[in-house]
Design a protein around this motif. Structure first.
Motif, mmCIF file in Angstrom:
data_model
loop_
_atom_site.group_PDB
_atom_site.id
_atom_site.type_symbol
_atom_site.label_atom_id
_atom_site.label_comp_id
_atom_site.label_asym_id
_atom_site.label_seq_id
_atom_site.Cartn_x
_atom_site.Cartn_y
_atom_site.Cartn_z
ATOM 1 N N SER A 97 -12.162 6.830 -10.086
ATOM 2 C CA SER A 97 -11.455 8.051 -10.688
ATOM 3 C C SER A 97 -10.708 8.912 -9.621
ATOM 4 N N LEU A 98 -11.195 8.791 -8.499
ATOM 5 C CA LEU A 98 -10.644 9.534 -7.163
ATOM 6 C C LEU A 98 -9.065 9.070 -6.833
ATOM 7 N N ARG A 125 -18.097 -0.286 1.863
ATOM 8 C CA ARG A 125 -18.157 0.489 0.787
ATOM 9 C C ARG A 125 -18.401 -0.356 -0.626
ATOM 10 N N GLN A 155 -21.617 0.311 -2.933
ATOM 11 C CA GLN A 155 -21.599 1.726 -3.825
ATOM 12 C C GLN A 155 -20.373 1.546 -4.764
ATOM 13 N N ILE A 183 -22.231 -0.198 -7.861
ATOM 14 C CA ILE A 183 -23.027 0.599 -8.472
ATOM 15 C C ILE A 183 -22.340 1.838 -9.449
ATOM 16 N N ASN A 184 -21.488 2.217 -8.655
ATOM 17 C CA ASN A 184 -20.621 3.585 -9.495
ATOM 18 C C ASN A 184 -19.726 2.978 -10.700
ATOM 19 N N LEU A 211 -20.334 0.099 -12.298
ATOM 20 C CA LEU A 211 -21.237 -0.556 -13.472
ATOM 21 C C LEU A 211 -21.888 0.502 -14.033
ATOM 22 N N ALA A 212 -22.083 1.821 -13.581
ATOM 23 C CA ALA A 212 -22.780 3.134 -14.147
ATOM 24 C C ALA A 212 -21.576 3.475 -14.988
ATOM 25 N N ARG A 213 -20.398 3.710 -14.560
ATOM 26 C CA ARG A 213 -19.326 4.221 -15.513
ATOM 27 C C ARG A 213 -18.983 3.216 -16.651
ATOM 28 N N PRO A 256 -20.874 0.168 -18.447
ATOM 29 C CA PRO A 256 -22.014 -0.589 -18.485
ATOM 30 C C PRO A 256 -21.560 -1.980 -18.972
ATOM 31 N N GLU A 257 -20.939 -1.939 -19.913
ATOM 32 C CA GLU A 257 -20.370 -3.269 -20.801
ATOM 33 C C GLU A 257 -19.791 -4.206 -19.754
ATOM 34 N N ILE A 287 -21.309 -4.967 -17.098
ATOM 35 C CA ILE A 287 -22.148 -6.248 -16.589
ATOM 36 C C ILE A 287 -22.331 -7.574 -17.424
ATOM 37 N N ASP A 288 -22.132 -7.187 -18.604
ATOM 38 C CA ASP A 288 -22.031 -8.255 -19.811
ATOM 39 C C ASP A 288 -20.963 -9.317 -19.345
ATOM 40 N N LYS A 295 -21.661 -11.319 -16.278
ATOM 41 C CA LYS A 295 -22.812 -12.200 -16.479
ATOM 42 C C LYS A 295 -21.947 -13.430 -17.326
ATOM 43 N N MET A 329 -25.056 1.299 3.165
ATOM 44 C CA MET A 329 -24.799 2.650 1.901
ATOM 45 C C MET A 329 -24.936 3.941 2.866
ATOM 46 N N LEU A 349 -16.040 13.136 -12.672
ATOM 47 C CA LEU A 349 -15.794 12.707 -14.211
ATOM 48 C C LEU A 349 -16.494 13.799 -15.266
ATOM 49 N N ARG A 386 -30.850 9.600 -10.882
ATOM 50 C CA ARG A 386 -29.582 9.369 -10.574
ATOM 51 C C ARG A 386 -29.145 10.259 -9.177
ATOM 52 N N GLN A 419 -27.734 8.628 -6.233
ATOM 53 C CA GLN A 419 -26.413 8.079 -6.062
ATOM 54 C C GLN A 419 -25.704 9.232 -5.941
ATOM 55 N N GLN A 425 -30.286 -4.115 -17.200
ATOM 56 C CA GLN A 425 -29.449 -4.890 -18.262
ATOM 57 C C GLN A 425 -29.439 -6.485 -18.046
#
Lengths: 207, 207
Positions: free
Chosen positions: A27-28, A102, A105, A108-109, A111-113, A115-116, A118-119, A122, A170, B28, B102, B105, B177
């Motif tokens: 986003s930045l 980096r 980080q 993690i960021n 996959l948090a933003r 989450p879909e 991840i699937d 997989k 990290m 965000l 969180r 993070q 997940q």
DNA sequence: CACATATTTAATAATGCTATTAAATAAATT
DNA sequence: AATTTATTTAATAGCATTATTAAATATGTG
């Protein structure tokens, strides 16, 4: 810079985007900035990659695979003792992190933003992780029976390995500033911790 | 909701902002969204907190202190054995993380976005960390001499403690997940890991 | 060369965001 | 009640961002 002239704009955009995304996250980082870095028009970024999100996906999936493979693609060296395999895996993982400090980080960021995502990952990996795991586990079980290794859980071991290495990178910038380390001291610290982490894990799996 | 009516808008904005900032990070989260969550006009957010950055600072510093204190404010219980102090500290740290999963993070991301913040925090903490450290270290050295604890470095121990706990919560959504854990399984896993982490540390400091 | 295709740019629409301002309303004070 | 002060809103300036479009330029092909 001559080498750069050979490369296509498409490639240069990708490389600049990778640097910026890893530095500042999705986003930045703006497509405008990517274009400015490359020295092309901002519309060109969209011409080649349609959307910022799509460009990011290309980079993210590639880097994620790199991360993944650094841990899971070391079974090629077949007939090593379990301990040596762990050593190999940890060094490979550490090397990757040193080149991409980096990346964890970012993973993690993002996959948090989303989450879909991840699937999707997989699905892309399919049964590969299980396969590698099963193979390594067979190796491990043999050595446990032979009394060479303590009776441990492979998943727990992997979590520990990844955690130890990833956390190091990290928190490194933070520690660097808090303790005021210069580049040499930082390198020294990293070299020291690489060994420490491996030693710790090897010690913890001894019978 | 009656309790909410008593609270001032200023407070409600702060609380909504905290939730959103912790969920999605600084960039965000928009002041528009904060206002919408509270149910007030967007300008009110700026009336009370001037800028988004300033509002964030208020929350960030408060949460950082909370993080910090969960680890460093347990020396009040004077005459415990070193081992019990560690147990206390790790449980306190874990409790805080369970309420603010969180937060690590957020801290990592925001210190990367604004490295100068680190110096401000250092200044705010002054010599407090050193003081706590010195006190605990004295305790540790005594127990080392008495042969109750292995000869370890206190800083390394703290890094390990924080790393183990923090990593757990940082990777938890991911693992959840990947392994498809439901809320009960997640709770169970966390309870298990709380003990595992403590056990690991206590084992590692034994003579 | 002529034509088609690929690359690149300039311009801009559409959106969303922060922050400010002036006005409206509510609360407190004299 | 009158006046000041605090709270809240509506409106909007100003900016940055993504994405699109049409035109311009370069490159490749028959």
């Amino acid at each position: 810079m001559d080498a750069q002239k050979d490369k296509s704009m498409e490639q240069l955009i990708l490389e600049a985007a990778e640097v910026l995304f890893l530095e500042k996250g999705f986003s930045l980082t703006s497509t405008t900035e990517i274009a400015k870095t490359v020295g092309c028009n901002q519309a060109l970024v969209h011409y080649y990659y349609r959307t910022k999100e799509h460009l990011f996906n290309v980079i993210f999936e590639q880097k994620f695979m790199q991360f993944f493979q650094s841990v899971f693609d070391n079974n090629s060296l077949l007939d090593l003792a379990f301990e040596d395999k762990i050593k190999l895996i940890m060094n490979s993982h550490f090397d990757m992190l040193q080149i991409n400090p980096r990346l964890p980080q970012l993973i993690i960021n993002e996959l948090a933003r989303q989450p879909e995502r991840i699937d999707r990952l997989k699905e892309k990996l399919r049964s590969y992780p299980e396969k590698v795991f099963a193979e390594l586990n067979q190796n491990l079980q043999t050595e446990i029976l032979e009394g060479k290794v303590r009776n441990i859980n492979l998943l727990d071991l992997f979590i520990t390995i990844v955690t130890l290495n990833v956390s190091l990178f990290m928190y490194l910038p933070l520690m660097q500033q808090i303790f005021g380390l210069n580049e040499d001291q930082k390198s020294e610290f990293l070299a020291h911790r690489r060994i420490e982490n491996i030693d710790f894990v090897l010690n913890s799996i001894r019978p």
